[in-house]
Design a protein around this motif. Structure first.
Motif, PDB file in Angstrom:
ATOM      1  N   GLN A 171       0.836  -1.213   0.000  1.00 28.03           N
ATOM      2  CA  GLN A 171       0.000   0.000   0.000  1.00 28.03           C
ATOM      3  C   GLN A 171       0.862   1.251   0.000  1.00 28.03           C
ATOM      4  O   GLN A 171       0.613   2.202  -0.749  1.00 28.03           O
ATOM      5  CB  GLN A 171      -0.887   0.033   1.248  1.00 28.03           C
ATOM      6  CG  GLN A 171      -2.259  -0.549   1.104  1.00 28.03           C
ATOM      7  CD  GLN A 171      -3.089  -0.287   2.353  1.00 28.03           C
ATOM      8  OE1 GLN A 171      -2.560  -0.050   3.442  1.00 28.03           O
ATOM      9  NE2 GLN A 171      -4.389  -0.354   2.212  1.00 28.03           N
ATOM     10  N   LEU A 172       1.864   1.275   0.869  1.00 27.57           N
ATOM     11  CA  LEU A 172       2.712   2.466   0.982  1.00 27.57           C
ATOM     12  C   LEU A 172       3.498   2.734  -0.296  1.00 27.57           C
ATOM     13  O   LEU A 172       3.981   3.849  -0.503  1.00 27.57           O
ATOM     14  CB  LEU A 172       3.689   2.316   2.160  1.00 27.57           C
ATOM     15  CG  LEU A 172       3.098   2.365   3.571  1.00 27.57           C
ATOM     16  CD1 LEU A 172       4.211   2.350   4.607  1.00 27.57           C
ATOM     17  CD2 LEU A 172       2.221   3.598   3.771  1.00 27.57           C
ATOM     18  N   GLY A 173       3.640   1.715  -1.139  1.00 27.81           N
ATOM     19  CA  GLY A 173       4.337   1.915  -2.404  1.00 27.81           C
ATOM     20  C   GLY A 173       3.539   2.692  -3.427  1.00 27.81           C
ATOM     21  O   GLY A 173       4.087   3.094  -4.454  1.00 27.81           O
ATOM     22  N   ASP A 174       2.241   2.929  -3.149  1.00 27.73           N
ATOM     23  CA  ASP A 174       1.377   3.635  -4.114  1.00 27.73           C
ATOM     24  C   ASP A 174       1.502   3.029  -5.514  1.00 27.73           C
ATOM     25  O   ASP A 174       1.687   3.725  -6.515  1.00 27.73           O
ATOM     26  CB  ASP A 174       1.705   5.140  -4.168  1.00 27.73           C
ATOM     27  CG  ASP A 174       1.089   5.896  -3.004  1.00 27.73           C
ATOM     28  OD1 ASP A 174       0.082   5.402  -2.449  1.00 27.73           O
ATOM     29  OD2 ASP A 174       1.607   6.967  -2.645  1.00 27.73           O
ATOM     30  N   ARG A 321       8.309   6.161   2.279  1.00 24.41           N
ATOM     31  CA  ARG A 321       7.139   5.973   3.138  1.00 24.41           C
ATOM     32  C   ARG A 321       7.397   4.789   4.053  1.00 24.41           C
ATOM     33  O   ARG A 321       7.934   3.757   3.617  1.00 24.41           O
ATOM     34  CB  ARG A 321       5.876   5.741   2.307  1.00 24.41           C
ATOM     35  CG  ARG A 321       5.579   6.891   1.361  1.00 24.41           C
ATOM     36  CD  ARG A 321       4.219   6.738   0.722  1.00 24.41           C
ATOM     37  NE  ARG A 321       3.148   6.939   1.692  1.00 24.41           N
ATOM     38  CZ  ARG A 321       1.886   6.591   1.485  1.00 24.41           C
ATOM     39  NH1 ARG A 321       1.534   5.993   0.354  1.00 24.41           N
ATOM     40  NH2 ARG A 321       0.966   6.826   2.391  1.00 24.41           N
ATOM     41  N   MET A 322       6.987   4.915   5.307  1.00 23.84           N
ATOM     42  CA  MET A 322       7.307   3.872   6.283  1.00 23.84           C
ATOM     43  C   MET A 322       6.451   4.038   7.526  1.00 23.84           C
ATOM     44  O   MET A 322       5.937   5.121   7.806  1.00 23.84           O
ATOM     45  CB  MET A 322       8.794   3.949   6.663  1.00 23.84           C
ATOM     46  CG  MET A 322       9.192   5.242   7.357  1.00 23.84           C
ATOM     47  SD  MET A 322      10.896   5.721   7.040  1.00 23.84           S
ATOM     48  CE  MET A 322      10.752   6.455   5.414  1.00 23.84           C
ATOM     49  N   ASN A 323       6.286   2.979   8.249  1.00 21.60           N
ATOM     50  CA  ASN A 323       5.647   3.003   9.575  1.00 21.60           C
ATOM     51  C   ASN A 323       5.483   1.572  10.027  1.00 21.60           C
ATOM     52  O   ASN A 323       5.593   0.629   9.240  1.00 21.60           O
ATOM     53  CB  ASN A 323       4.272   3.689   9.542  1.00 21.60           C
ATOM     54  CG  ASN A 323       3.823   4.189  10.916  1.00 21.60           C
ATOM     55  OD1 ASN A 323       4.494   3.956  11.928  1.00 21.60           O
ATOM     56  ND2 ASN A 323       2.704   4.870  10.959  1.00 21.60           N
ATOM     57  N   GLN A 324       5.211   1.401  11.322  1.00 17.34           N
ATOM     58  CA  GLN A 324       4.662   0.139  11.786  1.00 17.34           C
ATOM     59  C   GLN A 324       3.236   0.045  11.258  1.00 17.34           C
ATOM     60  O   GLN A 324       2.533   1.048  11.148  1.00 17.34           O
ATOM     61  CB  GLN A 324       4.662   0.082  13.316  1.00 17.34           C
ATOM     62  CG  GLN A 324       6.029   0.100  13.960  1.00 17.34           C
ATOM     63  CD  GLN A 324       6.700  -1.277  13.938  1.00 17.34           C
ATOM     64  OE1 GLN A 324       6.114  -2.255  13.502  1.00 17.34           O
ATOM     65  NE2 GLN A 324       7.936  -1.329  14.400  1.00 17.34           N
ATOM     66  N   CYS A 325       2.805  -1.147  10.948  1.00 12.10           N
ATOM     67  CA  CYS A 325       1.495  -1.328  10.328  1.00 12.10           C
ATOM     68  C   CYS A 325       0.357  -1.073  11.321  1.00 12.10           C
ATOM     69  O   CYS A 325       0.359  -1.627  12.421  1.00 12.10           O
ATOM     70  CB  CYS A 325       1.376  -2.755   9.801  1.00 12.10           C
ATOM     71  SG  CYS A 325      -0.238  -3.155   9.124  1.00 12.10           S
TER      72      CYS A 325
END
Length: 380
Positions: A171-174, A321-325
């Motif tokens: 998802q974060l990869g758009d 883009r990054m984060n814990q899910c």
């Protein structure tokens, strides 16, 4: 009760431990039926995570049956079969209100970044995890959800972190239709990210790792092209040639602080390739993506003492883009994909280990023995 207990680096064992009790009116006690060992648990196992205290029980992936509820719990009842996201979150703070459950501000005294995580040291709130017969689930009206009647425990436990995180990474990869997507790391999260990339319209998916049994799983489970980086002098040059000398549209780093090597190697980043505490995989991602592309970081990173190529990322115009899910946010769509037959998460499960043999399970997974990709723990 019986529970996995940490006794120091590379030392875990099954012990008798006090059964958890209701500490707050909104707590629930869950009898665990399935848990899992996650790649990020190996950072704890190897003594890599700060403030991992002797006596702690690991395990942030678990499902079970509600055994007891506090007086203010309204959404759960004794006997309910529940899946519990790895995030401990309040549901009402500034961040939770924006769906950033992994960044909850009310559940962790050290919440300058991450919120609470079950079984993941006192830097993540000090909550005991689910590699045990019972676990205390705080804020039980917020986190857990009922397991759908049609879903088995082996599938449900994979939704509590690994599958949700891999899907979130894609998802974060758009990703847009036709994109070339490269995934670094063929562990469970990387495999799920590669599989999810197709669901989002990717035109080509390439998985990079150095373990042949994991690359074989990437081919059979995720229908991806595979590359063994150990067979190439410069994996970035190889990937550039394989993508028309432009680079991939999206690169997903599902490696992070690879749980391998000793503490000195981790801290100094002296060991090359996919070394824990080293930004090698992240720098490969920055180098291998095309100008104007997107790098999604799913790998878990701790402190790093060597340089990330941030200048290159800036000059290439990259989106990072990054984060814990935020696990629970992913569930509605994942339920749909699984029920429609597009995903069968348990296809990557290689080992089902009784709770009483959990120490051996950690050894098998850590040493990458017996083709181990994803071990589940059968608790009850």
């Amino acid at each position: 009760m019986h529970a996995m207990v940490y006794r120091g680096p590379y030392r875990v064992r099954l012990e008798e431990k006090d059964r958890p009790v209701i500490e707050h009116p909104n707590d629930a006690i869950v009898r665990v039926t399935r848990a899992a060992i996650c790649g990020s648990d190996l950072h704890l196992y190897h003594g890599m995570m700060p403030d991992t205290r002797v006596g702690m029980t690991f395990g942030h992936e678990f499902v079970g049956v509600v055994d007891e509820v506090g007086p203010s719990v309204r959404n759960l009842a004794v006997g309910d079969r529940v899946m519990v996201p790895f995030n401990v979150f309040c549901g009402s703070c500034f961040f939770c209100a924006r769906g950033l459950y992994a960044n909850c501000h009310n559940v962790n005294p050290n919440a300058t970044a991450v919120g609470g995580i079950y079984g993941y040291s006192h830097t993540c709130g000090g909550y005991d995890g689910g590699q045990a017969e019972f676990v205390r689930v705080p804020l039980a009206d917020v986190g857990p959800s009922l397991v759908p009647d049609w879903m088995d425990d082996d599938t449900a436990v994979l939704l509590t972190d690994a599958l949700a995180t891999g899907y979130f990474g894609a998802q974060l990869g758009d990703i847009v239709e036709g994109d070339v997507v490269v995934v670094f790391g063929a562990g469970p999260v990387g495999l799920y990210a590669a599989k999810s990339a197709w669901l989002m319209g990717a035109g080509r998916v390439i998985v990079v790792d150095h373990l042949e049994y994991r690359l074989e799983k990437a081919r059979s489970f995720a229908q991806a092209e595979t590359v063994n980086f150990a067979e190439h002098d410069d994996i970035v040059v190889f990937l550039k040639r394989a993508t028309g000398h432009l680079g991939a549209d999206v690169v997903i780093d599902a490696v992070g602080a690879e749980a391998d090597g000793n503490l000195l190697q981790h801290v100094t980043a002296a060991k090359l390739k996919l070394q824990g505490g080293s930004p090698v995989a992240l720098n490969w991602a920055i180098d291998a993506v095309r100008k104007g592309g997107t790098v999604s970081v799913m790998g878990a990173y701790g402190p790093m003492f060597s340089a990330v190529k941030f200048g290159d990322a800036m000059n290439k115009g990259l989106t990072l883009r990054m984060n814990q899910c935020p696990v629970k946010r992913q569930w509605p769509r994942l339920f749909e994909h699984i029920r429609n037959g597009y995903l069968n998460p348990s296809d990557i499960v290689t080992h089902r280990i009784p709770l009483e043999h959990i120490a051996e399970g950690y050894h098998i997974f850590s040493a990458k023995l017996d083709g181990c990709i994803k071990p589940l723990i059968v608790a009850n």
